[in-house]
Enzyme design. Structure first.
Site, mmCIF file in Angstrom:
data_model
loop_
_atom_site.group_PDB
_atom_site.id
_atom_site.type_symbol
_atom_site.label_atom_id
_atom_site.label_comp_id
_atom_site.label_asym_id
_atom_site.label_seq_id
_atom_site.Cartn_x
_atom_site.Cartn_y
_atom_site.Cartn_z
ATOM 1 N N ASP A 32 -33.593 -52.496 1.664
ATOM 2 C CA ASP A 32 -34.364 -51.488 2.300
ATOM 3 C C ASP A 32 -34.090 -51.553 3.865
ATOM 4 O OD1 ASP A 32 -36.254 -49.091 2.193
ATOM 5 O OD2 ASP A 32 -37.340 -50.570 3.467
ATOM 6 N N ARG A 47 -28.418 -33.518 5.654
ATOM 7 C CA ARG A 47 -29.371 -34.571 5.917
ATOM 8 C C ARG A 47 -29.263 -35.714 5.037
ATOM 9 N NH1 ARG A 47 -35.236 -32.533 5.824
ATOM 10 N NH2 ARG A 47 -35.349 -34.468 7.119
ATOM 11 N N LYS A 48 -28.439 -35.720 4.125
ATOM 12 C CA LYS A 48 -28.266 -36.889 3.137
ATOM 13 C C LYS A 48 -26.993 -38.002 3.543
ATOM 14 C CE LYS A 48 -29.527 -34.204 -0.681
ATOM 15 N NZ LYS A 48 -29.143 -33.563 -1.974
#
Length: 158
Positions: free
Chosen positions: A84, A129-130
């Site tokens: 993450d 936006r990805k």
């Protein structure tokens, strides 16, 4: 009976490969967002970030006793937390201010405590936006886990 020391020696070699440049990736997001890299001398993780010759983010990470899951090995959640942070920072390093929207981790081998491993990251694509980023947690030829995340860019005013 011998007791385990409560504090691990600070002698952990996190040096990078010869063609890697040290890089302060966490400074891109601020001190409050350093769950994994926030305690450089702690007993959970110790992390040092680099960029390779292509500018891709690399992280050398030590998994300490506080990451334990199965006896003598790091918890899968500890490895997921590393992905993450590192994959999100890989997007920031590439110029995208993001949050991680989806993180998929595939575990390949158990990771013994005290291991210094490397996260190799690559930004795969940027569409609107990805942002897609992938990573592998490795030590030499051993792959401990692989991950892919979908990051979403933050609005300009954030």
């Amino acid at each position: 009976m011998e007791e385990t020391p409560s504090v691990v020696s600070s002698c952990v070699d996190l040096s990078g490969d010869d063609d890697w440049t040290p890089f302060d990736a966490p400074s891109l997001v601020g001190a409050s967002l350093r769950f994994v890299s926030g305690e450089p001398d702690g007993n959970r993780y110790r992390v040092r970030y680099y960029r390779n010759a292509e500018g891709e983010l690399r992280a050398r990470i030590w998994f300490g006793p506080e990451t334990e899951g199965p006896p003598g090995h790091s918890h899968g959640g500890a490895m997921a937390a590393v992905f993450d942070e590192v994959l999100g920072l890989a997007a920031w390093t590439a110029g995208y201010g993001i949050v991680v929207g989806n993180l998929n981790v595939s575990f390949r081998n158990m990771l013994p405590l005290g291991t210094v491993a490397t996260v190799v990251s690559t930004v795969l694509s940027a569409e609107g936006r990805k942002i897609k980023v992938q990573g592998r947690l490795v030590q030499g030829e051993t792959v401990f886990a692989e991950a892919e995340c979908l990051c979403i860019t933050l609005p300009q005013k954030f």
